[in-house]
Design a protein around this motif. Structure first.
Motif, PDB file in Angstrom:
ATOM      1  N   ASN A  62      15.687 -28.204 -31.179  1.00 15.61           N
ATOM      2  CA  ASN A  62      15.543 -27.271 -30.061  1.00 15.61           C
ATOM      3  C   ASN A  62      15.098 -25.913 -30.585  1.00 15.61           C
ATOM      4  N   TYR A  63      13.854 -25.566 -30.306  1.00 15.07           N
ATOM      5  CA  TYR A  63      13.348 -24.239 -30.659  1.00 15.07           C
ATOM      6  C   TYR A  63      13.064 -23.461 -29.382  1.00 15.07           C
ATOM      7  N   ARG A  65      10.690 -21.273 -27.034  1.00 15.62           N
ATOM      8  CA  ARG A  65       9.237 -21.417 -26.842  1.00 15.62           C
ATOM      9  C   ARG A  65       8.448 -20.411 -27.672  1.00 15.62           C
ATOM     10  N   LYS A  66       9.070 -19.266 -27.964  1.00 14.20           N
ATOM     11  CA  LYS A  66       8.350 -18.245 -28.729  1.00 14.20           C
ATOM     12  C   LYS A  66       8.387 -18.512 -30.241  1.00 14.20           C
ATOM     13  N   GLU A  71       7.333 -27.524 -34.135  1.00 16.62           N
ATOM     14  CA  GLU A  71       8.623 -28.232 -34.177  1.00 16.62           C
ATOM     15  C   GLU A  71       8.585 -29.360 -35.208  1.00 16.62           C
TER      16      GLU A  71
END
Lengths: 185, 433
Positions: A62-63, A65-66, A71
């Motif tokens: 889980n990253y 969006r910025k 990923e």
């Protein structure tokens, strides 16, 4: 051309759709493969893999969006990152007669859908994308469903058969809600 | 609640009551007296290398954020906004300058301080309102050679005291060269429906299971070398403050070999003399030989493979595994990549060895649903060959790695923590190294 993980990451459905007859053959190959996996016909399944196979199932994270980095990158730890020889090593466990946890065996059903096939720069190689759902049932009540997308490079051999050259498996759980992945995808 | 030691845990005879593996009130006490009290592993320094780097994880069931602040300090704080309680960070890792809560926009620095909120003039009428009172709740943080630990208990002794002489053993993998270690990028997370203590006690001292559980998995890589070989010759179990390591000092790379990669063995062999010169023969062997370890309560690792893993409790019947691959920083990218694959092949959710373990622990846990079953005892009675009192190795040391000695000491420690009112009630082994 040698398949690499970088090449698998570039599979984005950008090529032309294959002709109808080729699509029919590819779809039939997908279903056949699913049936071999359903039935644990692993020797037959391995025959559908090319000698230069790259079989890759990255972990998910889980990253925000910025977040600047991608990923999925080749250097991160993975769930599968296999050559055909490495897949064969794993199959020794199943065939050892001492794999207690697969006795009684797991029952599984593979459902393949959303099949799309595209031409690539190489005449006899195709980009094939599909969605899998794998249902597993074990012992009395162990129950698990896994779903995700596959991005494949499929090669048509001179005899007309297909062989899998590359497969990127994208599962959607960042925390696997299961104790193991005792199957291939 | 009745005392654990003497009632549910008989550490001398090795008789353990199954209720500690399943009962909700015991589990709640574990969260309080073990996880909220102990130094818990939260990260490797390499995961938060630069200013702004963060990861999220758990201490017990408490969600925490681990950050690297501008002054390069490592900070650990609750991942819960003090305003209404929402999580302030939903990413597993990344790089940021601040954490902004989705609910009302309260913004927190990398040290957890409340830096501001939208329309902060709305608090002008609140007598004594001070932003510095409302930062993210911080834990104490200390490190040991790359491993970052945190505790929410301000009365806890230092990490050095908590680890004690176990640090001497840890150096076998954390400090065998000038450059130290790092985690390869990526955290593998999975869930097992088992009590957290089953995997913890397995890693602290149960090599016995390898002789049966892993026969099939080991066949894949060890068959040409005669399969799984574990004996009580030239092997030990060492325990300090409940932390334990069972290991062989025979001249081999037994654990490492199980990954089935000759290049890794070549790399390790090439470094053998240098590590022996630095750490001595025993710890040089411990780097890759057959062995396993667990730092109380729930950080486990395997020499050779260098899988590191935490067993995060999610109720008495579920455990979340977070796992990583540790490598020597000085190794080439090619060798590191081989470890990435070797560790995945053996100890990951697809691993030919981990898959066998999960089944055992889940069904050991599920059995306790039976009323009569959970009122039975478990047998940890396999006594060691003899205690090693030579003093050559620190801690409580027993000869022979095939014994329940370390597991008994793990559960003794478990009982000491569970029964203790305060840290003063918890004995600490003397530091001799």
């Amino acid at each position: 051309m040698v398949t690499t993980k970088e090449k698998l990451l570039e599979l984005k459905g950008a090529g032309n759709h294959v002709d109808l007859a080729t699509f029919f053959d590819i779809e039939r190959q997908m279903y056949k493969e699913a049936r071999l996996l359903d039935n644990e016909q692993m020797d037959e399944w391995v025959k559908t893999l090319s000698d230069d196979l790259i079989y890759w199932m990255p972990i998910r994270e889980n990253y925000l969006r910025k977040h600047r980095q991608a990923e999925i990158t080749p250097n991160r730890v993975a769930l599968y990152d296999e050559t055909i020889e490495e897949i064969k090593i794993r199959l020794i466990r199943n065939d050892s007669g001492m794999c207690w946890t697969e006795d009684p065996p797991t029952r599984h059903t593979y459902s393949i859908s959303n099949v799309e096939a595209f031409e690539t720069d190489i005449e006899n190689e195709f980009e094939v994308q599909s969605v899998f759902t794998v249902y597993r049932s074990r012992f009395e009540r162990d129950d698990n469903t896994l779903m995700g997308r596959r991005k494949d490079i499929l090669r048509r051999k001179d005899n007309g058969d297909f062989e899998l050259v590359g497969r990127l498996i994208l599962i959607q759980q960042s925390t696997l809600l299961t104790k193991n992945l005792n199957i291939f995808f | 609640m009745q005392k654990i030691l003497g009632n549910l845990v008989d550490a001398e005879k090795g008789i353990i009551d199954r209720r500690i593996f399943c009962e909700q009130d015991i589990y709640e006490l574990e969260l309080k007296n073990i996880f909220a009290r102990c130094w818990n592993f939260v990260a490797h320094e390499s995961q938060v290398k630069e200013f702004g780097d963060f990861i999220t994880t758990y201490i017990g069931e408490d969600a925490v954020i681990v950050t690297r602040a501008k002054d390069m300090s490592i900070n650990v704080m609750l991942n819960s906004c003090p305003h209404r309680g929402n999580k302030v960070c939903f990413a597993g890792e990344g790089k940021v300058r601040s954490f902004v809560c989705n609910y009302h926009g309260w913004a927190f620095g990398l040290d957890g301080a409340l830096n501001g909120m939208p329309a902060n003039e709305l608090y002008d009428n609140t007598p004594g309102f001070d932003k510095s009172d409302w930062g993210l709740h911080r834990a104490r943080v200390e490190t040991y050679k790359g491993l970052v630990f945190a505790t929410f208990d301000h009365s806890a002794p230092s990490l050095e005291t908590f680890l004690g002489d176990f640090r001497w053993y840890l150096d076998a993998i954390l400090d065998n060269d000038d450059q130290g270690t790092e985690f390869l990028p990526g955290t593998t997370r999975s869930v097992m429906d088992c009590n957290w203590k089953y995997p913890a006690d397995n890693f602290v001292g149960d090599i016995y299971h390898a002789l049966w559980t892993h026969l099939g998995g080991a066949e894949a890589t060890l068959a040409p070398y005669g399969g799984v070989v574990v004996t009580n010759e030239d092997s030990y179990q060492a325990s300090v403050n409940g932390h334990g390591w069972e290991f062989s000092v025979a001249n081999n790379f037994g654990n490492a070999a199980t990954m089935g990669d000759k290049e890794i063995i070549k790399y390790m062999r090439a470094r053998e003399d240098e590590i022996t010169a630095k750490l001595g023969d025993v710890r040089a062997k411990m780097w890759g030989s057959v062995g396993s370890a667990c730092i109380f309560p729930s950080l486990a690792f395997l020499p050779g493979y260098f899988t590191f893993r935490t067993f995060l409790p999610k109720g008495p019947n579920q455990t979340e595994l977070h796992t990583w691959t540790l490598v020597p920083k000085e190794a080439s990218d090619e060798i590191k990549d081989r470890w990435r694959k070797g560790c995945m092949r053996t100890f990951s959710p697809t691993g030919i060895l981990e898959m066998d373990d999960g089944e055992n622990w889940e069904h050991a846990t599920a059995a306790n649903k039976g009323l009569v079953t959970r009122n039975q005892k478990l047998c940890y009675s396999m006594s060691p060959v003899e205690q090693d009192t030579s003093g050559a190795l620190p801690g409580t040391v027993h000869k022979g790695q095939l014994t329940d000695a370390n597991q008994r000491l793990f559960f003794k420690r478990y009982g000491e923590f569970m029964d203790a009112e305060t840290w003063d009630d918890i004995p600490m082994a003397p530091i001799t190294r």
